[in-house]
Scaffold this active site. Sequence first.
Site, mmCIF file in Angstrom:
data_model
loop_
_atom_site.group_PDB
_atom_site.id
_atom_site.type_symbol
_atom_site.label_atom_id
_atom_site.label_comp_id
_atom_site.label_asym_id
_atom_site.label_seq_id
_atom_site.Cartn_x
_atom_site.Cartn_y
_atom_site.Cartn_z
ATOM 1 N N ALA A 90 -14.729 9.850 -6.429
ATOM 2 C CA ALA A 90 -14.254 10.150 -8.053
ATOM 3 C C ALA A 90 -13.916 8.801 -8.690
ATOM 4 O O ALA A 90 -13.371 8.090 -8.103
ATOM 5 C CB ALA A 90 -13.258 11.307 -7.916
ATOM 6 N N GLY A 135 -15.221 11.515 -2.288
ATOM 7 C CA GLY A 135 -16.699 12.017 -2.878
ATOM 8 C C GLY A 135 -17.894 11.578 -2.567
ATOM 9 O O GLY A 135 -18.783 12.129 -2.778
ATOM 10 N N GLU A 138 -18.852 13.165 0.440
ATOM 11 C CA GLU A 138 -19.188 14.685 0.272
ATOM 12 C C GLU A 138 -20.639 14.500 -0.555
ATOM 13 O O GLU A 138 -21.206 15.508 -0.326
ATOM 14 C CB GLU A 138 -18.028 15.029 -0.812
ATOM 15 C CG GLU A 138 -16.824 15.069 -0.197
ATOM 16 C CD GLU A 138 -15.489 15.737 -0.966
ATOM 17 O OE1 GLU A 138 -14.969 16.842 -0.956
ATOM 18 O OE2 GLU A 138 -15.277 14.862 -1.956
ATOM 19 N N GLU A 158 -8.537 11.559 1.060
ATOM 20 C CA GLU A 158 -7.751 12.247 0.162
ATOM 21 C C GLU A 158 -6.265 12.731 0.482
ATOM 22 O O GLU A 158 -5.435 12.714 -0.307
ATOM 23 C CB GLU A 158 -8.520 13.454 -0.173
ATOM 24 C CG GLU A 158 -9.710 13.181 -1.038
ATOM 25 C CD GLU A 158 -11.124 13.128 -0.207
ATOM 26 O OE1 GLU A 158 -12.076 12.946 -1.014
ATOM 27 O OE2 GLU A 158 -11.013 12.652 1.137
#
Length: 285
Positions: A90, A135, A138, A158
Amino acid sequence: MIRYGIKRPFQTSQLYFMQQRHESQKSSQFLVELSNHVTTLTLNRPKAANAMGSELMEQFSSALTILESCEKTRCVILTSSSKKIFSAGADLKERATMSMDEAELCVSSLRSTFQRLSDLPMPTISAVEGVAVGGGLELAAATDIIVSSKTATFGLPETSLGIIPGAGGTQRVPRLAGTSRGLELMLTARRFSGKEAFDYGIVQFLTEDGLAYTKALELAQKICQNAPIAVRAAKEAVKRGMLESTLQHALEIERECYARTLPTKDRLEGLVAFREGRKPRYKGH
C-alpha cells in the site's frame, strides 16, 4: 517502455485502445502487453517502490475489467518494471492523508481488486524479483502460480505497523504455507527470502536473479499450447472445488467443468492430433 503486440481487430479490442493510451502517457504506472496469447501486466512505479496508490490501482482495475472477458488472452503474467522491487504494498504516504473511513475504503478496494485478479478465468503467474512485502506479497498470492528469484524478499509486516494484512494475506498465505507457518510470518512480521518462500510452499518455482520473468513466460507458453477452454475449466474446477466443504460437492463442480469441454472442437482436435502423431492446434472453440 514496453512495446505492445496487440493487433486489431479482435473481441477484446479495448486492450488495444488502452495500450495506445498508455503509450502516449510516459508516466503510466501500470503497463499492459499482449503477445502470442500471453498478457503481461507490469507494475511501473519504481520510484515509489510500486506502492499501490489510487492511480496505479485505477489502471490495474481497468486492465482487469478487460481481461475478465478477454478470449484472446490464454495466460496472464504479473511483473514489475524494476528488478529491485516487485511491490512494497500500500501507498502509506497516501494512506497517511486519509480519514479512518477513507482508509477502510482503500483497503476494501485493494481486497476486491486482488480477488478479481484471483477470479480471472485464465491462469495467472507472478514473476517476482526484489522486494514483495505487505500488499506486494498479497498481490502475488492472488495469482495462481508464483515464480521468484532466490534472493527476492517477502514479508507481511502489518502487525509491526499496528494493523493486519487486509488484502487477502491472512487467508491466502496460510492456504499456501499452512496455518502455523502463515500465522508465524504475520505475528513476527519478519522478512524471508525467495528460497524460504519456496520451501514454505508460497513460491512454486525458484530462479536465479533476473530470470523470474523468463521462467514465468516459459510456463505461460506451455499453458498456451493446451486447449484454452480446458485450461479455464481446470482452473475453475480447482478454485471453486477448494471452497467447498465436502468432496462430494467439489466433485460435482468437476463434473460440470468437464462437461463444458465435451462439445468443443478442441476436444476433437486433441483426439485427431493424438491419432495422427502430431501436436494439436487448439483454437479455443
